[in-house]
Every structure is written in C-alpha cells, then in structure tokens.
Design an enzyme around this catalytic site. Structure first.
Site, PDB file in Angstrom:
ATOM      1  N   ASP A   1       1.053  -5.930   8.120  1.00 35.23           N
ATOM      2  CA  ASP A   1       0.110  -4.716   8.048  1.00 35.23           C
ATOM      3  C   ASP A   1      -0.976  -5.569   7.702  1.00 35.23           C
ATOM      4  O   ASP A   1      -1.331  -6.178   6.780  1.00 35.23           O
ATOM      5  CB  ASP A   1       0.222  -3.991   6.765  1.00 35.23           C
TER       6      ASP A   1
ATOM      7  N   ARG B   1     -12.547  -3.298  -7.612  1.00 28.80           N
ATOM      8  CA  ARG B   1     -12.266  -4.135  -6.330  1.00 28.80           C
ATOM      9  C   ARG B   1     -13.555  -4.422  -5.916  1.00 28.80           C
ATOM     10  O   ARG B   1     -14.284  -3.500  -5.581  1.00 28.80           O
ATOM     11  CB  ARG B   1     -11.432  -3.515  -5.509  1.00 28.80           C
TER      12      ARG B   1
ATOM     13  N   PHE C   1       0.758  -1.379   0.009  1.00 24.84           N
ATOM     14  CA  PHE C   1       0.129   0.055  -0.101  1.00 24.84           C
ATOM     15  C   PHE C   1       0.852   1.237  -0.027  1.00 24.84           C
ATOM     16  O   PHE C   1       1.857   1.193   0.784  1.00 24.84           O
ATOM     17  CB  PHE C   1      -0.991   0.143   1.307  1.00 24.84           C
TER      18      PHE C   1
ATOM     19  N   TYR D   1     -11.402   0.913  10.315  1.00 26.87           N
ATOM     20  CA  TYR D   1     -12.638   1.271   9.595  1.00 26.87           C
ATOM     21  C   TYR D   1     -12.764   0.346   8.365  1.00 26.87           C
ATOM     22  O   TYR D   1     -13.825   0.699   7.643  1.00 26.87           O
ATOM     23  CB  TYR D   1     -12.302   2.654   9.233  1.00 26.87           C
ATOM     24  N   LYS D   2     -12.115  -0.674   7.968  1.00 25.57           N
ATOM     25  CA  LYS D   2     -12.340  -1.603   6.977  1.00 25.57           C
ATOM     26  C   LYS D   2     -13.365  -2.758   7.632  1.00 25.57           C
ATOM     27  O   LYS D   2     -14.338  -2.402   7.705  1.00 25.57           O
ATOM     28  CB  LYS D   2     -10.963  -1.981   6.480  1.00 25.57           C
TER      29      LYS D   2
END
Ligand code: PLP
Length: 419
Positions: free
Chosen positions: A219, A393, A142, A244-245
């Site tokens: 991560d 995605r 990322f 928050y995912k």
C-alpha cells in the site's frame, strides 16, 4: 525512540526557518499551488491527507469541460479518454513508483482496488497450493486495509495472521519472518505507515515473502509522490495507492493499482465488468478478460477525477522524485529538531522514527491535550491532522510546504500546551 535527543545545531528562530526557505532549491514551486498565499491559512500541515490543488489543474479541468466534454461529447471516449487510466498509470510508474509501462492503471478507490487485487492474489495462491490459507497483515496498518482483509478472509475461508509492530515504528523483516510459512498466501503491508511515518524496507520484506512462497501487496498511499518507490526493482507483486495525498489529485480522486507483468495473465480480479474484457464493444456473451493491465478495470473509468493528478505527476517529474525526497527529509528533520527544542521539554512524545532513513514524509507527536488543541489550531489557520487517541500528524508535502510553515505550526502547537 522516545529518549530526548537534542539538536543544538538547529536554531529555533523563525529567522532561521526563513533562511532554510531561501536556500531551498524547490521553494519556487510552492507558488504553483492554489492557496499558498492565502493569509487565512498560516500553515498547511496536512498535505498527506489532502494535497493542495495546482493552478495548472484548475485550467486543465476548465479546458476539459468546455473543449473535451462539451466539444467532443461521446466521441471523446474514442479519441483518448479510454486510454487515460493506463497512460496516466505509465507516467506515474515512470516518475514516482518505479514501474515499467503496462503495469499501472488508475481506477477505483484505494479500498476497492485493495479488494480486487487481494482477492485475485488469494485466489491465485490457493489454486496453486490449497495449503496456503493465511493472509499476513499488521495491527498498525490503515483501517481500510485491515477491514478489506477481514472481509476477504470471511469470504474465502482464510485466516488472518497478525503482526503487532512497535506503534512508533513499523514492520521489520524479523516481525514478518516470524509469521511467514508454507500456509502464507499473501502479505499486505504499507510502505509508509499512516500513523508513525515508518518507511518499510520494501526490497527486504518482499524477498522474505517470496522466500516463503507468498505474494506481497504494498500500500503506497503515504509514499507515492514523496518517497521514491522501486516496484519493479524490489520485486513487488502488487501495489495500490491514493492519488489525493502526495499526488494532489483532489478529494476522492481515483487510486492506482500496479500488477507485475508476469502475474497479469494468471490473476483474475473479482469485479468482472465490460471494460475489463478483451472486446468491450463487441457486447458479447461470457466474460473474456482483456490481456494486460486493462483486465483489472471493471466499469467506466472516472475521467474527471483523474485530471488534476496529471499536473502533480508532471511537476514531480520536473523536480525529480529524488529532489522531492531530499526536501521531504529536510522538512521532517527540521520538524524533529524543533520538536526536540520546543515541544519535548513540555512533555510531548515523538511517535515517529528519529532516523530519516526509516521515515516517510510525515511525523506524529503525541500529547493528551492534542484533540482540543487541534480544533483550536484549525480555527487559527494552522492545519495539522489529528489521529486518535492523542496524535497530531504533521504531513509535510514537499513541493507545497515551506520551512516557515513548519516553524509556525510547531510554535502554534507550543502555544496551546499547558505550561
Ligand atoms: C488514505 C489511505 C487509504 C484510503 O483509502 P480510500 O479508499 O481512498 O479511502 C488506504 N490505505 C492507506 C494506507 C491510506 O493511507
């Protein structure tokens, strides 16, 4: 990976998707999420970027404001707020990331926690052995991970060693072994790749880093809450992840950090603040870090931001992370089967692993028309994610996504494609 592979056993009808929903043992949890019955959103396929709120979180936040903040005022800090980061961290460790108590805390953003933990790890490695001047990272990681490490390399006079993995897969043990050596200080990898969805072999990659005498940071942004993680059992040194995912903490909810117990006395994080000290209210001179995970705290914890994620941790605990993973695999397998039957014949590429054992909770498909298509789909209440340059995605958050939504999403994508 891109060779077409038919799934003749999976019917391509909406009726079949409805049958899968009827047979889904976790289906009843979907109605616990706000917006799951909103007719304006026909398919929410971006739960890996921002999970839906739970109704329980709306009640918890309202209660906190009136009773706790409004009622207890400054007394709240002494009555439990100060303990919340480590207490919620312990519960997250127990339910979803395989960490015994005392090693996980909720704190800053993922980006800031990455900086704090990587900077501490590099300082620790270099002071033990000055020849360890390299940080290993991969080109598919990322952006924030790559950028933070570029900054640390500049700051500390270190060199980045880049792995260039298959973009439709991820970092293998052979890829890692090829760049490890006596100069490696730290390895930073994503457990689930944010684009391809590749699920890395955490125990084997961790063992490879340790064999070279290096530390490893994982991560977990795209795995925590959807894939069972075994931080303690896999030997991981450090980890960070978003809330928050798949943990549904809400926009900008604070991230979590894991520091293996044995490392805590030796690692010094760089943002030395008063709430990470042994005696914050002594208001003393000179920084004396607290014992344990609290030394990784810097300033006042964002209490409001860590309310909602507690409800998702509780729900995952109730359903079990193994059951969540089983539904996640069923959802992504179904999406791949629909891709094979409906999208592959129209020239769409699959840029994710076909084998569910190597795949997290999302898949990426590619077609040159997808940037325009995504804008149209959002307007029609079908909400996937777009990833540069051509990727859609599909993030299938297991507890809030139905098989019917997957069908509607793929069908809407098909309708946007040039025939
Ligand atoms: C989402 C994500 C981040 C985000 O970092 P923030 O500081 O929360 O913006 C970092 N790393 C990975 C792998 C991600 O998927």
């Amino acid at each position: 990976m891109t060779a077409h592979h038919e799934n003749p056993s999976t019917p391509l009808t909406l009726d079949f998707a409805r049958e899968l929903d009827l047979a889904d043992p976790l289906a009843a949890h979907r109605s616990a999420f706000i917006g799951s019955d909103d007719p304006g959103v026909r398919a929410y396929l971006d739960g890996n970027s921002l999970g839906r709120p739970l109704a329980a979180s709306a009640a918890r936040i309202a209660e906190f404001i009136t009773e706790q903040w409004g009622g207890r005022l400054i007394r709240g800090w002494d009555e439990g707020w100060l303990e919340m980061p480590a207490a919620i961290g312990d519960e997250l460790g127990r339910v979803a990331v395989g960490a015994a108590p005392g090693q996980t805390t909720i704190g800053d953003s993922t980006t800031v926690l990455l900086y704090k933990l990587c900077r501490a790890a590099v300082a620790g490695a270099v002071s033990a052995d000055a020849a360890r001047t390299e940080i290993v990272v991969d080109t598919e990681n990322f952006p924030t991970d790559r950028f933070v490490l570029e900054g640390i390399a500049d700051e500390c006079g270190m060199t980045l060693r880049w792995i260039t993995p298959d973009p439709a897969a991820g970092v293998t043990v052979d890829d890692l072994a090829a760049v490890l050596g006596p100069k490696t200080a730290l390895v930073v990898l994503s457990h689930v790749a944010y684009r391809s969805g590749y699920l890395a072999d955490m125990p084997a990659l961790t063992a490879a880093a340790h064999d070279a005498g290096a530390l490893i940071l994982w991560d977990l942004c795209h795995s925590a809450g959807s894939v069972p993680v075994e931080l303690d059992a896999s030997g991981a040194d450090l980890a960070v992840g978003c809330t928050y995912k798949y943990l549904n903490g809400g926009p900008g909810s604070p991230a979590f950090a894991y520091v293996r117990a044995e490392h805590q006395p030796h690692l010094r994080q760089p943002i030395q603040g008063w709430l990470g000290t042994a005696d914050p209210f002594g208001m003393g001179e000179g920084y004396q870090p607290a014992a344990g995970i609290r030394s990784f705290t810097s300033g006042t914890p964002p209490i409001l931001g860590m309310l909602a994620l507690q409800d998702m941790i509780a729900l995952i605990g109730e359903a079990s992370i193994e059951a969540v993973r089983a539904k996640s695999v069923a959802l992504t397998d179904y999406a791949v089967a629909l891709y094979d039957g409906v999208l592959a014949p129209l020239g769409v590429e699959l840029s994710s692993p076909r084998d569910a054992a190597w795949r997290g909770g999302h898949i990426t498909i590619d077609h040159p028309s997808f940037r325009e298509a995504t804008a149209k789909l959002w307007g029609e209440g079908v909400i996937p994610d777009f990833r540069n340059p051509n990727g859609i995605r599909l993030g299938l958050s297991p507890l809030s996504t139905s098989f019917s939504e997957v069908w509607l999403g793929i069908d809407a994508i098909r309708a946007e494609l040039p025939n």
